[in-house]
Write an enzyme that holds these catalytic residues in place. Structure first.
Site, mmCIF file in Angstrom:
data_model
loop_
_atom_site.group_PDB
_atom_site.id
_atom_site.type_symbol
_atom_site.label_atom_id
_atom_site.label_comp_id
_atom_site.label_asym_id
_atom_site.label_seq_id
_atom_site.Cartn_x
_atom_site.Cartn_y
_atom_site.Cartn_z
ATOM 1 N N HIS A 1 0.809 -1.228 0.000
ATOM 2 C CA HIS A 1 0.000 0.000 0.000
ATOM 3 C C HIS A 1 0.839 1.273 0.000
ATOM 4 C CE1 HIS A 1 -2.795 -2.899 2.173
ATOM 5 N NE2 HIS A 1 -3.447 -2.561 1.096
ATOM 6 N N HIS B 1 -7.412 4.739 4.982
ATOM 7 C CA HIS B 1 -6.799 3.536 4.405
ATOM 8 C C HIS B 1 -5.305 3.803 4.205
ATOM 9 C CE1 HIS B 1 -5.641 0.494 1.458
ATOM 10 N NE2 HIS B 1 -6.686 -0.193 1.860
ATOM 11 N N CYS C 1 -6.211 0.312 -10.547
ATOM 12 C CA CYS C 1 -5.197 -0.547 -11.178
ATOM 13 C C CYS C 1 -5.846 -1.606 -12.070
ATOM 14 C CB CYS C 1 -4.292 -1.179 -10.129
ATOM 15 S SG CYS C 1 -4.965 -2.645 -9.385
ATOM 16 N N THR D 1 -6.271 2.801 -5.781
ATOM 17 C CA THR D 1 -6.181 1.777 -6.832
ATOM 18 C C THR D 1 -7.329 0.768 -6.817
ATOM 19 O OG1 THR D 1 -4.782 0.494 -5.338
ATOM 20 C CG2 THR D 1 -3.657 1.817 -7.010
ATOM 21 N N ASN E 1 -10.124 -3.952 -1.663
ATOM 22 C CA ASN E 1 -10.539 -4.490 -2.971
ATOM 23 C C ASN E 1 -11.486 -5.667 -2.810
ATOM 24 O OD1 ASN E 1 -8.998 -7.170 -3.763
ATOM 25 N ND2 ASN E 1 -7.565 -5.942 -2.582
ATOM 26 N N SER F 1 -9.815 -5.802 3.689
ATOM 27 C CA SER F 1 -9.215 -5.589 2.370
ATOM 28 C C SER F 1 -10.157 -4.756 1.511
ATOM 29 C CB SER F 1 -8.960 -6.954 1.713
ATOM 30 O OG SER F 1 -8.908 -6.817 0.318
ATOM 31 N N SER G 1 -5.428 -9.884 -2.531
ATOM 32 C CA SER G 1 -4.446 -10.368 -1.552
ATOM 33 C C SER G 1 -4.729 -11.810 -1.130
ATOM 34 C CB SER G 1 -4.434 -9.437 -0.336
ATOM 35 O OG SER G 1 -5.735 -9.103 0.060
ATOM 36 N N CYS H 1 3.545 -1.424 -4.380
ATOM 37 C CA CYS H 1 3.138 -1.830 -5.732
ATOM 38 C C CYS H 1 3.404 -0.688 -6.717
ATOM 39 C CB CYS H 1 1.652 -2.180 -5.741
ATOM 40 S SG CYS H 1 1.090 -2.626 -7.392
ATOM 41 N N GLU I 1 -3.181 3.101 1.942
ATOM 42 C CA GLU I 1 -2.765 3.607 0.620
ATOM 43 C C GLU I 1 -3.099 5.097 0.488
ATOM 44 O OE1 GLU I 1 -4.171 1.501 -2.947
ATOM 45 O OE2 GLU I 1 -4.173 3.446 -3.951
HETATM 46 FE FE1 SF4 Z 1 -1.005 -3.361 -6.928
HETATM 47 FE FE2 SF4 Z 1 -3.514 -3.336 -7.807
HETATM 48 FE FE3 SF4 Z 1 -2.553 -5.450 -6.523
HETATM 49 FE FE4 SF4 Z 1 -3.016 -3.183 -5.182
HETATM 50 S S1 SF4 Z 1 -4.575 -4.474 -6.178
HETATM 51 S S2 SF4 Z 1 -1.205 -4.497 -5.006
HETATM 52 S S3 SF4 Z 1 -2.472 -1.691 -6.737
HETATM 53 S S4 SF4 Z 1 -1.841 -4.690 -8.537
#
Ligand code: SF4
Length: 280
Positions: A75, A125, A190, A162, A220, A218, A262, A97, A127
């Site tokens: 992050h 967060h 991303c 991202t 995402n 998480s 993740s 990343c 990031e």
């Molecule tokens: Fe990188 Fe995207 Fe994975 Fe986050 S979700 S670690 S920004 S590739």
């Protein structure tokens, strides 16, 4: 009970997470001094406890890692944290990343060019916290309502956490159009996030039950669970196979699985095997 199981065409560990895990595993094997990560390396508690079993511990500041090896998490960290880490630690391994670094660079460029920088993302967060110092005066906006409440200004420059959804970005940008003469958007969502979200939506629209695997904190994975829930009401967010409830699958003909960026392949395989044994 018998059901088919399908895994989303894009799911699980992304480029940035795989890279970070390779770096930490290599460091754990080769470093002559203790290895730490600055904050959890990724938002997956099971992976983080697996690393602890290999001797890799989480620290909350570079000072706690003085003289040791320190990994900067996916992050990202603030410029001040990185400077202190490089001054104090035996070795600093940067697992930030590259997609996160692009957010930092875009925010810094927009600030230099005189834009009021708006970071679309979750306040607090890691990031987002690591992004803010790159653009002095930047503000965080999580929703269209928050965007509409910003004071008016001449020009707004937008960067995006991202792991945000494109749908939320579009709503926020629509609201910002009323707050400035010029709104410039650098879409820093991303590739892995876009791919995972598209594949999740495509699968969730066809399934009776969706299982979303990944850490509860998480970002995402939470986005995937939101997208899946909107298309498949029988969506369940779990961290591991031990949380599955057989009653979730009653009468299901197709069970979909997706996983956050993740989530390693081994965790997806374990969940698939456990579901197979329930629905067989
Ligand atoms: Fe990188 Fe995207 Fe994975 Fe986050 S979700 S670690 S920004 S590739």
């Amino acid at each position: 009970m018998s059901a088919r199981i399908e895994i989303a065409s894009e799911a699980g560990a992304c480029y940035g997470v795989e890279r970070a895990l390779r770096m930490v595993e290599d460091a754990a094997k080769s470093s002559e001094v203790p290895v730490h990560t600055l904050g959890p390396l990724i938002h997956n508690p099971r992976v983080v406890s697996g690393l602890a079993e290999k001797g890799v511990t989480v620290v909350s500041s570079p000072e706690e890692s003085a003289g040791d090896t320190l990994l900067l998490r996916t992050h990202g960290v603030t410029p001040d944290e990185e400077r202190r880490a490089r001054e104090l630690c035996h070795e600093v391994l940067d697992a930030t990343c590259p997609f996160v670094k692009k957010v930092h660079q875009a925010a810094a460029r927009l600030a230099r060019e005189g834009y009021q920088v708006v970071v679309v993302g979750e306040a607090g967060h890691p990031e987002v916290e690591a992004t803010l110092p790159h653009a002095p005066g930047a503000v965080v906006v999580g929703s269209a309502d928050e965007a509409a409440a910003l004071p008016s200004c001449k020009k707004i420059g937008v960067v995006v956490q991202t792991t945000q959804s494109r749908a939320n970005l579009e709503k926020v940008v629509a609201a910002l159009l009323g707050r400035a003469e010029e709104v410039r958007v650098v879409n820093t969502i991303c590739d892995a996030t876009s791919g995972h979200q598209g594949a999740c939506a495509e699968l969730a629209a066809r399934t009776d039950v969706m299982v979303v695997i990944g850490g509860r904190i998480s970002a995402n994975t939470k986005r995937l669970a939101e997208i899946a829930s909107g298309l498949c009401p029988r969506t369940h967010h779990i961290e591991g196979a031990d949380e599955l409830d057989p009653s979730w699958f009653d009468g299901a003909e197709l069970v979909g699985i997706t996983a956050g960026a993740s989530t390693p392949a081994s965790q997806i395989a374990a969940v698939r095997t456990a579901i197979e044994s329930i629905v067989a």
